[in-house]
Design a protein around this motif. Structure first.
Motif, short mmCIF file in Angstrom:
data_model
loop_
_atom_site.label_atom_id
_atom_site.label_comp_id
_atom_site.label_asym_id
_atom_site.label_seq_id
_atom_site.Cartn_x
_atom_site.Cartn_y
_atom_site.Cartn_z
N PRO A 265 0.82 -1.23 0.00
CA PRO A 265 0.00 0.00 0.00
C PRO A 265 0.85 1.27 0.00
O PRO A 265 0.32 2.35 -0.26
CB PRO A 265 -0.80 -0.12 1.31
CG PRO A 265 -0.05 -1.09 2.14
CD PRO A 265 0.65 -2.02 1.21
N LEU A 266 2.14 1.14 0.28
CA LEU A 266 2.99 2.33 0.30
C LEU A 266 3.40 2.77 -1.11
O LEU A 266 3.96 3.84 -1.30
CB LEU A 266 4.26 2.06 1.11
CG LEU A 266 4.07 1.86 2.61
CD1 LEU A 266 5.37 1.44 3.27
CD2 LEU A 266 3.53 3.14 3.26
N GLY A 267 3.16 1.93 -2.10
CA GLY A 267 3.52 2.25 -3.48
C GLY A 267 2.80 3.49 -3.96
O GLY A 267 1.65 3.73 -3.60
N PRO A 268 3.48 4.34 -4.73
CA PRO A 268 2.85 5.59 -5.18
C PRO A 268 1.74 5.34 -6.20
O PRO A 268 1.78 4.36 -6.94
CB PRO A 268 4.01 6.36 -5.81
CG PRO A 268 4.97 5.30 -6.26
CD PRO A 268 4.84 4.17 -5.29
N ASP A 269 0.77 6.22 -6.19
CA ASP A 269 -0.33 6.13 -7.16
C ASP A 269 -0.55 7.49 -7.77
O ASP A 269 -0.82 8.43 -7.04
CB ASP A 269 -1.59 5.63 -6.44
CG ASP A 269 -2.76 5.53 -7.40
OD1 ASP A 269 -2.53 5.02 -8.51
OD2 ASP A 269 -3.87 5.97 -7.04
N PRO A 270 -0.47 7.74 -9.05
CA PRO A 270 -0.06 6.80 -10.10
C PRO A 270 1.38 6.32 -9.93
O PRO A 270 2.18 6.99 -9.27
CB PRO A 270 -0.21 7.61 -11.39
CG PRO A 270 -0.27 9.03 -10.98
CD PRO A 270 -0.75 9.07 -9.58
N SER A 271 1.69 5.19 -10.53
CA SER A 271 2.97 4.54 -10.32
C SER A 271 4.15 5.41 -10.77
O SER A 271 3.98 6.39 -11.49
CB SER A 271 2.99 3.21 -11.07
OG SER A 271 4.18 2.53 -10.78
N TRP A 272 5.34 5.01 -10.37
CA TRP A 272 6.58 5.76 -10.53
C TRP A 272 6.72 6.49 -11.87
O TRP A 272 6.84 7.71 -11.92
CB TRP A 272 7.78 4.81 -10.39
CG TRP A 272 7.78 4.10 -9.09
CD1 TRP A 272 7.22 2.87 -8.81
CD2 TRP A 272 8.33 4.56 -7.85
NE1 TRP A 272 7.38 2.56 -7.49
CE2 TRP A 272 8.08 3.56 -6.87
CE3 TRP A 272 9.03 5.71 -7.49
CZ2 TRP A 272 8.49 3.69 -5.56
CZ3 TRP A 272 9.45 5.83 -6.17
CH2 TRP A 272 9.18 4.83 -5.22
N LEU A 273 6.73 5.71 -12.95
CA LEU A 273 7.11 6.29 -14.24
C LEU A 273 5.97 7.05 -14.91
O LEU A 273 6.20 7.79 -15.86
CB LEU A 273 7.64 5.19 -15.17
CG LEU A 273 8.93 4.54 -14.65
CD1 LEU A 273 9.23 3.26 -15.41
CD2 LEU A 273 10.10 5.50 -14.76
N VAL A 274 4.74 6.87 -14.43
CA VAL A 274 3.62 7.62 -15.01
C VAL A 274 3.12 8.68 -14.05
O VAL A 274 2.06 9.27 -14.25
CB VAL A 274 2.47 6.66 -15.43
CG1 VAL A 274 2.87 5.85 -16.63
CG2 VAL A 274 2.05 5.76 -14.29
#
Lengths: 316, 305
Positions: free
Chosen positions: A166-175
């Motif tokens: 759940p700590l992953g960024p949203d939108p994801s890294w490259l977008v």
């Protein structure tokens, strides 16, 4: 050595009756063949470096467009028009801001990590070769190849996000427009670090061990020794590392082209060289692209001058 | 000079009578610090190597598995199909041959023309030597991005060298860093050696070929390795010059695959990673085999100027 000089010396006065041919030879030096040996390299540099360099400046001051080979067309002088077009283009401003973000993250990270790892590498004798080789493997591998893995690792449902959960960024890294450029900076740091570690290692090996010994006798701890001996001693190398890292940053093309699908999202990771490609070659405006190139190089020179001022290269 | 520097405290023969106490304490300190350095280095090695391991594992997966478990080999999910898939799309062999010709051409020109100029700068006295040396140093400061547009105009538009090996090789033909390495090595040879050969009547060309070059073999390997990295990994320039897939080096065809075709493949990541492994393998193998020639002293001397 001694034989050659003793043979050579007495011959000098002996050959005095024929000074004229000797002087003619001296005009081209003692071994004029050196000119022949250097000629291919000098011609190469003049043809693919010096002439294009002047040509770039020429193109940037003219209304220049592509023609078929051999067709003579008029390319009027337009003064600073191309420069004005470049400087008023918001995309250009954005790309320079992006490079600014890139450099702020990449340069300190590169200097810090490569110095720390080189210092550790200089102390450890076990597995030294293994560490050294594993550090420069990314550097010697094609960016196109490793970009493939980074795309896989940093994808929406990639390994990095799987670990972060759940700590992953949203939108994801490259977008993600806020994270695309920092991710590229991180990627380039990782890719180039091995080369800079080798540079620092060479500098560290020139520091006399006695400095550390006497510091340790005086009671300085390892951390103190690092700041008071290591960091000042490798200053010229630090200057070189910041300079080369800055040049790498200014040259950024492959990463925004492939990692973020052409400078995306929405121009958040375009670079000046990517814009030069888009403007100059895809859209057929080599004149504005050349002007952008000149501005970019002037920017790099300015940064190099500032780095020289504040980090210094020659005071060792 | 090229000797690895080692912490010498423990190896220097210290007369035992003289102050044994500080010596013992500093050895202790060193021992105490080593694990910290070692752990730091091990973490670094993991960070540097893991993506390569993951590249290989990913290239063998039938279904891309991006969970943490996917980072470990799973024998039920292994396939060579990704290599077949990428080969059908971009012709790996053709790409490797083109990369090889591009890289080989640059290395050949660098060795053929770089060694004489390196030798001349180190050992010959001739008019203009200072100017040539200044040029060599200056060249390394010129950024490629400024040359991008004029070189494209000249080589592709004016000379019509698009889609040709010559057009690809030309801007990189003689690697200046390699010339610098040659000069540094020739400089280390004693001038008396060459004086003696001259007195014996050997021609300059013969001195170069039969005396100087055999003595600097390690420099030639180092220079070839340094030169290899450039064209083998170069993307931007061959990408601009080659539109015909028959001439594209592998880096260009793989990049085109990543940016265009990938969306249509069933397992795009598997295919991309398979191509990436093929592109990475020659460079990685070369640098592991010849790692001794790529040590800090060589690089340091070439970059210090």
């Amino acid at each position: 050595m001694t034989t050659s000089t003793t043979v050579g010396k007495p011959r000098d006065p002996g050959t005095s009756p024929a000074p004229a041919p000797r002087r003619r030879k001296n005009l081209l030096g003692r071994q004029p063949l050196g000119i022949v040996f250097s000629a291919p390299y000098v011609i190469f540099i003049l043809a693919v470096l010096a002439f294009p360099l002047g040509y770039a400046v020429y193109i940037s001051f003219h209304d220049f467009f592509f023609t078929a080979p051999g067709v003579a067309v008029e390319r009027p002088f337009v003064g600073f028009d191309n420069y004005a077009a470049v400087l008023t283009d918001p995309d250009v401003g954005r790309s320079f801001a992006n490079i600014g973000v890139f450099l702020i993250i990449n340069v300190p990270l590169t200097v810090g990590l490569s110095l720390i790892l080189a210092n550790a590498l200089n102390r450890v004798t076990r597995f030294r070769t293994f560490f050294r080789v594993s550090y420069y493997v990314p550097y010697v591998t094609a960016s196109v190849a490793v970009v493939g893995v980074w795309l896989f690792l940093f994808a929406q449902n990639g390994l990095v996000n799987s670990i972060l959960g759940p700590l992953g960024p949203d939108p994801s890294w490259l977008v993600n427009s806020g994270l695309a450029m920092p991710t590229i900076a991180l990627y380039v740091t990782w890719k180039q670090l091995g080369f800079f570690i080798l540079l620092y290692l060479a500098a560290l090996q020139n520091i006399p061990e006695e400095l550390y010994e006497s510091a340790s006798v005086d009671g300085a701890g390892k951390v103190r020794q690092f700041w008071s001996i290591t960091v000042p001693s490798v200053r010229p190398a630090s200057f070189l590392v910041t300079l080369l890292a800055t040049i790498t940053g200014a040259n950024l093309f492959t990463e925004p082209y492939l990692l973020t699908g052409g400078g995306g999202p929405d121009g958040a990771s375009t670079s000046p060289v990517f814009l030069m490609y888009q403007e100059g070659i895809l859209q057929g405006n080599p004149d504005t692209a050349a002007a952008l190139g000149v501005i970019l190089v002037l920017g790099v020179l300015l940064l190099a001058f500032l780095q020289r001022r504040f980090i210094g290269g020659k005071d060792d | 000079m090229a000797k690895d520097y080692q912490p010498t405290l423990s190896t220097t023969p210290v007369t035992p009578a003289v102050t044994p106490a500080p010596r013992a304490s500093s050895t202790e300190k060193q021992r105490g610090l080593r694990p910290v350095s070692f752990i730091l280095l091990a973490v670094g090695a993991f960070v540097f190597l893991f993506p390569f391991y993951y590249m290989f594992i990913g290239s063998l997966q039938t279904e891309p598995d991006t969970s943490v478990a996917g980072a470990f080999p799973n024998f039920e999910n292994i396939t060579g199909a990704n290599y077949v898939l990428i080969d059908e799309s971009i012709n790996l062999f053709r790409g490797l041959v083109n990369s090889g010709i591009f890289t080989g051409g640059v290395i050949a020109c660098t060795v053929l023309f770089g060694i004489p100029v390196g030798y001349a700068l180190a050992q010959l006295q001739f008019r203009g030597r200072g100017a040539v040396f200044a040029l060599l140093l200056l060249v390394q400061m010129v950024p490629f991005q400024l040359l991008l547009i004029p070189l494209y105009v000249l080589i592709v538009r004016d000379y019509g060298l698009a889609d040709s090996y010559l057009g690809m090789i030309l801007p990189f033909a003689i690697n200046s860093t390699a010339v610098f390495v040659f000069r540094q090595y020739f400089l280390q040879l004693p001038a008396s050696l060459f004086e003696a050969a001259r007195i014996d009547g050997a021609s300059e060309l013969r001195i170069l070929l039969q005396i100087a070059i055999p003595l600097v073999r390690p420099a030639i390997v180092t220079a070839i390795l340094l030169t290899f990295i450039g064209p083998w990994n170069e993307f931007l320039w061959p990408f601009l010059v080659t539109k015909d897939t028959a001439f594209q080096p592998l880096a260009v065809s793989l990049a085109n695959y990543i940016s265009n075709v990938a969306a249509t493949a069933a397992n795009p990541f598997g295919a991309i990673l398979a191509g990436a492994c093929v592109l990475a393998a020659p460079a990685v193998a070369l640098f592991i085999v010849f790692q001794r020639q790529f040590i800090s002293t060589n690089i340091g001397s070439s970059a210090k100027g």
